[in-house]
Design a protein around this motif. Structure first.
Motif, mmCIF file in Angstrom:
data_model
loop_
_atom_site.group_PDB
_atom_site.id
_atom_site.type_symbol
_atom_site.label_atom_id
_atom_site.label_comp_id
_atom_site.label_asym_id
_atom_site.label_seq_id
_atom_site.Cartn_x
_atom_site.Cartn_y
_atom_site.Cartn_z
ATOM 1 N N ASP A 38 34.607 2.665 28.734
ATOM 2 C CA ASP A 38 35.143 3.412 27.595
ATOM 3 C C ASP A 38 36.541 3.947 27.937
ATOM 4 O OD1 ASP A 38 34.834 5.672 29.192
ATOM 5 O OD2 ASP A 38 33.165 6.518 28.022
ATOM 6 N N ALA A 39 37.052 4.820 27.095
ATOM 7 C CA ALA A 39 38.426 5.317 27.269
ATOM 8 C C ALA A 39 38.600 6.134 28.549
ATOM 9 C CB ALA A 39 38.826 6.160 26.063
ATOM 10 N N HIS A 40 37.479 6.580 29.155
ATOM 11 C CA HIS A 40 37.550 7.332 30.414
ATOM 12 C C HIS A 40 37.078 6.476 31.591
ATOM 13 C CE1 HIS A 40 38.483 10.993 28.197
ATOM 14 N NE2 HIS A 40 37.563 10.613 27.334
ATOM 15 N N CYS A 41 36.981 5.168 31.356
ATOM 16 C CA CYS A 41 36.587 4.188 32.382
ATOM 17 C C CYS A 41 35.124 4.314 32.802
ATOM 18 C CB CYS A 41 37.505 4.249 33.607
ATOM 19 S SG CYS A 41 39.214 3.863 33.210
ATOM 20 N N ARG A 42 34.290 4.886 31.931
ATOM 21 C CA ARG A 42 32.852 4.954 32.204
ATOM 22 C C ARG A 42 32.183 3.651 31.778
ATOM 23 N NH1 ARG A 42 32.967 10.746 29.932
ATOM 24 N NH2 ARG A 42 33.201 9.609 27.991
ATOM 25 N N THR A 43 31.281 3.142 32.611
ATOM 26 C CA THR A 43 30.453 2.010 32.221
ATOM 27 C C THR A 43 29.256 2.546 31.438
ATOM 28 O OG1 THR A 43 28.947 2.057 34.116
ATOM 29 C CG2 THR A 43 31.051 0.894 34.428
ATOM 30 N N SER A 44 28.366 1.639 31.004
ATOM 31 C CA SER A 44 27.167 2.087 30.277
ATOM 32 C C SER A 44 26.085 2.621 31.227
ATOM 33 C CB SER A 44 26.611 0.928 29.444
ATOM 34 O OG SER A 44 26.256 -0.158 30.288
ATOM 35 N N LEU A 45 26.318 2.514 32.534
ATOM 36 C CA LEU A 45 25.357 3.049 33.514
ATOM 37 C C LEU A 45 25.685 4.516 33.798
ATOM 38 C CD1 LEU A 45 25.335 0.083 36.080
ATOM 39 C CD2 LEU A 45 23.712 0.501 34.213
ATOM 40 N N PRO A 46 24.677 5.365 34.048
ATOM 41 C CA PRO A 46 24.954 6.789 34.296
ATOM 42 C C PRO A 46 25.754 7.004 35.577
ATOM 43 C CG PRO A 46 22.634 6.264 34.726
ATOM 44 C CD PRO A 46 23.227 5.050 34.079
ATOM 45 N N ASP A 47 26.793 7.827 35.470
ATOM 46 C CA ASP A 47 27.613 8.220 36.633
ATOM 47 C C ASP A 47 28.276 7.034 37.325
ATOM 48 O OD1 ASP A 47 26.867 10.981 36.342
ATOM 49 O OD2 ASP A 47 24.927 10.461 37.232
ATOM 50 N N VAL A 48 28.535 5.951 36.582
ATOM 51 C CA VAL A 48 29.218 4.785 37.160
ATOM 52 C C VAL A 48 30.484 4.492 36.353
ATOM 53 C CG1 VAL A 48 29.092 2.332 37.759
ATOM 54 C CG2 VAL A 48 27.046 3.784 37.980
ATOM 55 N N TYR A 49 31.621 4.527 37.041
ATOM 56 C CA TYR A 49 32.915 4.193 36.450
ATOM 57 C C TYR A 49 33.359 2.827 36.983
ATOM 58 C CZ TYR A 49 33.339 9.199 35.311
ATOM 59 O OH TYR A 49 33.140 10.472 34.822
ATOM 60 N N ALA A 50 34.277 2.160 36.255
ATOM 61 C CA ALA A 50 34.881 0.928 36.776
ATOM 62 C C ALA A 50 36.362 0.923 36.419
ATOM 63 C CB ALA A 50 34.191 -0.309 36.207
ATOM 64 N N ILE A 51 37.167 0.418 37.351
ATOM 65 C CA ILE A 51 38.626 0.453 37.176
ATOM 66 C C ILE A 51 39.262 -0.835 37.692
ATOM 67 C CG2 ILE A 51 38.788 2.977 37.341
ATOM 68 C CD1 ILE A 51 39.571 2.699 40.261
ATOM 69 N N GLY A 52 40.486 -1.094 37.236
ATOM 70 C CA GLY A 52 41.278 -2.197 37.771
ATOM 71 C C GLY A 52 40.975 -3.537 37.138
ATOM 72 N N ASP A 53 41.201 -4.587 37.913
ATOM 73 C CA ASP A 53 41.104 -5.967 37.418
ATOM 74 C C ASP A 53 39.752 -6.278 36.779
ATOM 75 O OD1 ASP A 53 43.539 -6.160 38.667
ATOM 76 O OD2 ASP A 53 42.988 -7.778 40.041
ATOM 77 N N CYS A 54 38.698 -5.597 37.225
ATOM 78 C CA CYS A 54 37.344 -5.958 36.778
ATOM 79 C C CYS A 54 36.886 -5.171 35.557
ATOM 80 C CB CYS A 54 36.338 -5.789 37.913
ATOM 81 S SG CYS A 54 36.066 -4.068 38.400
ATOM 82 N N ALA A 55 37.690 -4.207 35.092
ATOM 83 C CA ALA A 55 37.273 -3.313 34.012
ATOM 84 C C ALA A 55 37.808 -3.781 32.665
ATOM 85 C CB ALA A 55 37.755 -1.887 34.298
ATOM 86 N N ALA A 56 36.900 -4.116 31.736
ATOM 87 C CA ALA A 56 37.286 -4.548 30.393
ATOM 88 C C ALA A 56 37.344 -3.320 29.491
ATOM 89 C CB ALA A 56 36.284 -5.570 29.863
ATOM 90 N N HIS A 57 38.544 -2.993 29.031
ATOM 91 C CA HIS A 57 38.750 -1.767 28.266
ATOM 92 C C HIS A 57 39.484 -2.066 26.963
ATOM 93 C CE1 HIS A 57 42.460 -2.423 30.505
ATOM 94 N NE2 HIS A 57 43.075 -1.728 29.573
ATOM 95 N N GLU A 58 39.313 -1.210 25.976
ATOM 96 C CA GLU A 58 40.047 -1.359 24.723
ATOM 97 C C GLU A 58 41.447 -0.800 24.948
ATOM 98 O OE1 GLU A 58 37.752 0.495 21.641
ATOM 99 O OE2 GLU A 58 36.113 -0.977 21.811
ATOM 100 N N ASN A 59 42.457 -1.659 24.757
ATOM 101 C CA ASN A 59 43.827 -1.273 25.104
ATOM 102 C C ASN A 59 44.683 -1.144 23.842
ATOM 103 O OD1 ASN A 59 46.724 -1.642 26.002
ATOM 104 N ND2 ASN A 59 45.705 -1.614 27.984
ATOM 105 N N GLY A 60 45.290 0.033 23.672
ATOM 106 C CA GLY A 60 46.125 0.291 22.496
ATOM 107 C C GLY A 60 47.332 -0.615 22.402
#
Length: 410
Positions: free
Chosen positions: A264-286
């Protein structure tokens, strides 16, 4: 007793390193562990295909921080270990050597692995990727016995490697399956410029080139067989055809995603307390009209790391950074700001023949991106145009006698 960290970072690249740095900068007092599957401390990736490959920089000079920094900041480095499963309910991961590590919060920053060829001979000695220090060290170890190199893939990694190897006196051929190099990331004027530059430096550039297989002699590469039956003799093949995001353990644990892991917009995945960042993170980009994308850049990894640190510290701020990127080839410095995907018009500003110009991308009359070659002023000033989605007439943008910042003011 299994190890446990308040924050566990998986991935020792730019994103993982910056997440640890950003947490300590914000006075995070808990324990931090960083698991990296390479034996090295976190290091910069872009120089691998540039300064490190050309031996202009020793490895120590591309470390993101010296060893003493991580000790001072009390970041526990768990290097040469690969996480293979994530148990979100128990808040723990398992590594390939069978160890379990517990976490309060998990930051997944694994990047990706080089996309491999699937044709015959793809795993021969002499076939190389350019993704890790070990990749480049192996490649460099074979250079003395190599006179001819075939680079498969005309993206930035392939072209940067071709530029360095041709400067080292190798006979280099670049094969690109599409009708032009950089086709996925840039407009035609930039593609044609780089094709001409590489050819002027003695690199053979073959477009619409389809590979049938890698030929071998005595267990090593002897050539690349083309789909049309032709053979390109060589002692080395470099493959630069993109990456596969390293997210299998998260997806297997139930995280949403496909091409990467969704955040999501804060880099949270759908798993509890798990974030993802960088090349592997699919995010909605403005800057991509809200499309869900993965951005493979140092800027994205670092900025998303900061987004996560803020969220963990209770100061959530959505990720909305302007994408930027750079590439060095020969004496050309390319600087990109914005995302040109989906553009419907292109303006060339400056003189291509003088090797100092910008390609400005418009969508429905508004500036969405710039590719600036040896034109740093345009790059710096163009950022504001991208942020403002400025609507400026193409003929004005093309007038290099008027600074871009004056166009915004008007």
């Amino acid at each position: 007793m299994a190890e446990h960290f308040d924050v566990l970072i998986v991935g020792g690249g730019h994103g993982g390193a910056q997440a640890a740095v950003a947490l300590r900068q914000r006075k995070f007092a808990g324990t931090i562990g960083l698991v990296g599957d390479e034996p090295e401390l976190p290091y910069e990736r872009p120089p691998l295909s540039k300064d490190y490959l050309s031996r202009e920089k020793e490895f120590d000079r591309i470390l993101i921080r010296p060893a003493s920094f991580w000790a001072d900041k009390q970041v526990t480095m768990l290097l040469g270990r690969r996480v293979i499963t994530v148990d979100p309910a128990a808040h723990r991961v398992t590594t390939a050597d069978g160890a379990t590590i517990g976490y309060g919060t998990l930051i997944w920053a694994t990047g990706g692995s080089p996309r491999r060829l699937t044709c015959d001979g793809h795993d021969l000695a002499g076939v190389h990727a350019v993704r890790t220090r070990a990749d480049v060290d192996r490649l460099m170890g074979e250079l003395e016995a190599t006179s001819r190199v075939v680079v498969i893939g005309g993206g930035y990694i392939g072209l940067e490697a071709a530029a360095v190897l041709s400067k080292l006196g190798k006979q280099v051929t670049v094969l690109e399956a599409l009708p032009r190099v950089l086709a996925r990331v840039a407009g035609e004027p930039l593609s044609r410029f780089y094709e001409a530059e590489h050819r002027a430096h003695g690199v053979a550039v073959r477009l619409g080139a389809s590979v049938a297989g890698i030929e071998e002699h005595g267990g090593a590469v002897s050539g690349v067989r083309m789909a049309d039956g032709g053979l390109l003799e060589c002692e080395m093949v470099i493959v630069g055809i993109g990456i596969v995001p390293a997210v299998e353990p998260l997806l297997a644990a139930g995280a949403g995603g496909g091409n990467g892991v969704d955040v999501d917009a804060h880099c949270r995945t759908s798993l509890p307390d798990v974030y993802a960042i960088g090349d592997c993170a699919a995010h909605e980009n403005g800057f991509a009209d809200g499309a869900r994308i993965r951005l493979e850049s140092v800027q994205n990894a670092n900025d998303q790391a900061t987004t996560v640190a803020k969220a963990i510290m209770g100061e959530p701020q959505p990720y909305d950074a302007v994408p930027w990127f750079w590439s060095n080839q020969y004496d050309l410095k390319l600087q990109t700001v914005g995302l040109s995907t989906g553009h419907d018009a292109v303006v060339v500003r400056g003189d291509i023949a003088a090797r100092s110009f910008s390609v400005i991308y418009l969508k429905q009359g508004r500036v969405i991106a710039l590719d600036c070659v040896n034109a740093t002023k345009d790059y710096v000033q163009g950022r504001a145009l991208v942020l403002a989605r400025a609507a400026i007439a193409p003929e004005r943008l093309a007038d290099a006698s008027v600074p871009l910042k004056e166009m915004l003011a008007a």
